[in-house]
Design a protein around this motif. Structure first.
Motif, PDB file in Angstrom:
ATOM      1  N   LEU A   5      30.847  65.043  57.578  1.00  0.00           N
ATOM      2  CA  LEU A   5      29.865  65.287  56.522  1.00  0.00           C
ATOM      3  C   LEU A   5      29.779  66.780  56.213  1.00  0.00           C
ATOM      4  O   LEU A   5      29.761  67.189  55.044  1.00  0.00           O
ATOM      5  CB  LEU A   5      28.501  64.755  56.951  1.00  0.00           C
ATOM      6  N   MET A   6      29.768  67.620  57.243  1.00  0.00           N
ATOM      7  CA  MET A   6      29.726  69.066  57.025  1.00  0.00           C
ATOM      8  C   MET A   6      30.977  69.542  56.298  1.00  0.00           C
ATOM      9  O   MET A   6      30.919  70.405  55.432  1.00  0.00           O
ATOM     10  CB  MET A   6      29.573  69.785  58.361  1.00  0.00           C
ATOM     11  N   LEU A   7      32.121  68.924  56.644  1.00  0.00           N
ATOM     12  CA  LEU A   7      33.370  69.292  55.984  1.00  0.00           C
ATOM     13  C   LEU A   7      33.313  68.955  54.500  1.00  0.00           C
ATOM     14  O   LEU A   7      33.712  69.751  53.645  1.00  0.00           O
ATOM     15  CB  LEU A   7      34.543  68.575  56.655  1.00  0.00           C
ATOM     16  N   HIS A   8      32.808  67.754  54.163  1.00  0.00           N
ATOM     17  CA  HIS A   8      32.665  67.366  52.749  1.00  0.00           C
ATOM     18  C   HIS A   8      31.767  68.351  52.010  1.00  0.00           C
ATOM     19  O   HIS A   8      32.057  68.765  50.882  1.00  0.00           O
ATOM     20  CB  HIS A   8      32.069  65.958  52.636  1.00  0.00           C
ATOM     21  N   ARG A  29      19.386  60.755  55.694  1.00  0.00           N
ATOM     22  CA  ARG A  29      19.207  60.372  57.085  1.00  0.00           C
ATOM     23  C   ARG A  29      18.904  58.872  57.165  1.00  0.00           C
ATOM     24  O   ARG A  29      17.964  58.390  56.534  1.00  0.00           O
ATOM     25  CB  ARG A  29      18.069  61.180  57.713  1.00  0.00           C
ATOM     26  N   ILE A  30      19.718  58.138  57.933  1.00  0.00           N
ATOM     27  CA  ILE A  30      19.507  56.691  58.054  1.00  0.00           C
ATOM     28  C   ILE A  30      18.975  56.289  59.427  1.00  0.00           C
ATOM     29  O   ILE A  30      18.501  55.170  59.602  1.00  0.00           O
ATOM     30  CB  ILE A  30      20.791  55.903  57.737  1.00  0.00           C
ATOM     31  N   THR A  31      19.067  57.190  60.403  1.00  0.00           N
ATOM     32  CA  THR A  31      18.408  57.043  61.703  1.00  0.00           C
ATOM     33  C   THR A  31      18.005  58.456  62.126  1.00  0.00           C
ATOM     34  O   THR A  31      18.433  59.441  61.526  1.00  0.00           O
ATOM     35  CB  THR A  31      19.337  56.441  62.781  1.00  0.00           C
ATOM     36  N   PRO A  32      17.210  58.584  63.202  1.00  0.00           N
ATOM     37  CA  PRO A  32      16.865  59.936  63.660  1.00  0.00           C
ATOM     38  C   PRO A  32      18.084  60.766  64.068  1.00  0.00           C
ATOM     39  O   PRO A  32      17.993  61.998  64.138  1.00  0.00           O
ATOM     40  CB  PRO A  32      15.947  59.669  64.861  1.00  0.00           C
ATOM     41  N   TRP A  33      19.221  60.085  64.301  1.00  0.00           N
ATOM     42  CA  TRP A  33      20.396  60.785  64.829  1.00  0.00           C
ATOM     43  C   TRP A  33      21.596  60.750  63.885  1.00  0.00           C
ATOM     44  O   TRP A  33      22.630  61.326  64.196  1.00  0.00           O
ATOM     45  CB  TRP A  33      20.810  60.161  66.164  1.00  0.00           C
ATOM     46  N   HIS A  34      21.464  60.096  62.749  1.00  0.00           N
ATOM     47  CA  HIS A  34      22.652  59.855  61.940  1.00  0.00           C
ATOM     48  C   HIS A  34      22.357  60.046  60.456  1.00  0.00           C
ATOM     49  O   HIS A  34      21.331  59.597  59.952  1.00  0.00           O
ATOM     50  CB  HIS A  34      23.148  58.421  62.181  1.00  0.00           C
ATOM     51  N   GLN A  35      23.290  60.711  59.777  1.00  0.00           N
ATOM     52  CA  GLN A  35      23.208  60.900  58.334  1.00  0.00           C
ATOM     53  C   GLN A  35      24.470  60.351  57.673  1.00  0.00           C
ATOM     54  O   GLN A  35      25.521  60.262  58.295  1.00  0.00           O
ATOM     55  CB  GLN A  35      23.089  62.393  57.996  1.00  0.00           C
ATOM     56  N   GLU A 117      15.560  52.102  54.064  1.00  0.00           N
ATOM     57  CA  GLU A 117      14.180  52.578  54.143  1.00  0.00           C
ATOM     58  C   GLU A 117      14.129  53.995  54.713  1.00  0.00           C
ATOM     59  O   GLU A 117      13.361  54.845  54.238  1.00  0.00           O
ATOM     60  CB  GLU A 117      13.330  51.629  54.980  1.00  0.00           C
ATOM     61  N   SER A 118      14.954  54.281  55.712  1.00  0.00           N
ATOM     62  CA  SER A 118      15.012  55.637  56.259  1.00  0.00           C
ATOM     63  C   SER A 118      15.525  56.620  55.215  1.00  0.00           C
ATOM     64  O   SER A 118      15.003  57.745  55.090  1.00  0.00           O
ATOM     65  CB  SER A 118      15.913  55.668  57.495  1.00  0.00           C
ATOM     66  N   ALA A 119      16.562  56.201  54.461  1.00  0.00           N
ATOM     67  CA  ALA A 119      17.095  57.066  53.407  1.00  0.00           C
ATOM     68  C   ALA A 119      16.040  57.340  52.349  1.00  0.00           C
ATOM     69  O   ALA A 119      15.912  58.474  51.857  1.00  0.00           O
ATOM     70  CB  ALA A 119      18.332  56.421  52.781  1.00  0.00           C
ATOM     71  N   LEU A 120      15.259  56.321  51.994  1.00  0.00           N
ATOM     72  CA  LEU A 120      14.192  56.502  51.006  1.00  0.00           C
ATOM     73  C   LEU A 120      13.150  57.485  51.512  1.00  0.00           C
ATOM     74  O   LEU A 120      12.705  58.375  50.761  1.00  0.00           O
ATOM     75  CB  LEU A 120      13.551  55.151  50.680  1.00  0.00           C
ATOM     76  N   ASP A 121      12.752  57.355  52.766  1.00  0.00           N
ATOM     77  CA  ASP A 121      11.790  58.302  53.338  1.00  0.00           C
ATOM     78  C   ASP A 121      12.314  59.732  53.231  1.00  0.00           C
ATOM     79  O   ASP A 121      11.572  60.660  52.870  1.00  0.00           O
ATOM     80  CB  ASP A 121      11.531  57.964  54.807  1.00  0.00           C
TER      81      ASP A 121
END
Length: 254
Positions: A5-8, A29-35, A117-121
């Motif tokens: 993701l950082m490379l993109h 962000r889709i979980t506290p640890w993952h985007q 829902e996490s992405a929406l938040d």
């Protein structure tokens, strides 16, 4: 995945400023640890302090999933943005709205309701979105995401409207949960083709399952095509009974 993701983001930076225009590469962000990577379109007026915009989350089919955000432009609302179309519409009172468009990239298949829902938040915290006008659309596997979203209580009550095109079959638990859609008073417009019997059958099943609890929440458009042609309906110039899908969505708010 974080490194990719950082490379993109770096590749789409100063060295390639036009790589995703008129959208911008970001992450959600889709979980506290993952985007996940995502493309976002912001109207020019989004820079105006205090101004809020309707949000449309657009979800791709299975063939787009992976690690290349540029593939998102092949279909859906993002394709219309890339082609220079204006993603905007009018509500029944004639008020004009421009949409923020969010197009996340799934690693495989599509995004489940807990990830949406996490992405929406995340998006609500970072962008000038009107929380009363959050809409969702998707085609094929993305239609699975829409079907799952509108039958998940915590998410359905946050959505103002949905457009579902050629949806893949949703999980059994959700297939038995269209009372959630009805209880949320959530309107869904379904699109299917005469030559895609499985996906058209899902449109009918989802609509009928909603109408069993509350009539008038669903709308159906059936075209003379197979599992394709969504770009025609996503084009803001396409209209049925005088309204585009964007005009129709703006009928509804929370």
């Amino acid at each position: 995945m974080k490194f990719l993701l950082m490379l993109h983001l770096l590749l789409a930076g100063p060295g390639q400023p036009d790589a995703y225009k008129p959208m911008t590469l970001t992450s959600v962000r889709i979980t506290p640890w993952h985007q996940l990577p995502a493309l976002i379109y912001l109207p020019d007026e989004a820079k105006t302090p205090g101004k809020k915009f309707p949000l449309i989350i657009t979800l791709h089919g299975r063939s787009i999933a992976g690690k290349d955000p540029a593939k998102i432009f092949r279909e859906g609302v993002a394709r219309q943005v890339r082609e220079g179309k204006k993603i905007e519409g009018k509500d029944p009172a004639g008020k004009h709205y421009k949409f923020i468009v969010l197009a996340p990239l799934a690693e495989s298949w599509s995004l489940g309701p807990e990830h949406l829902e996490s992405a929406l938040d995340d998006v609500l915290k970072r962008y000038p979105v009107d929380p009363s006008r959050v809409y969702i659309t998707g085609y094929s596997a993305g239609g699975w995401s829409v079907g799952m979203a509108v039958t998940t209580p915590s998410l359905a009550k946050r959505l103002a409207g949905a457009v579902n095109m050629s949806p893949a079959t949703i999980d059994d638990k959700n297939l038995a949960s269209f009372k959630v859609t009805a209880d949320a008073n959530l309107h869904v417009w379904y699109f299917g083709g005469e030559a895609e019997p499985v996906f058209l059958g899902n449109c009918h099943r989802f609509a009928d399952s909603t109408n069993r609890y509350r009539e008038g929440l669903t709308r159906m458009t059936i075209g003379s095509h197979g599992h394709c042609c969504w770009h025609e309906y996503y084009d803001p110039h396409w209209k049925e009974n005088g309204e585009s899908i964007y005009d129709w969505l703006l009928r509804f708010k929370r």
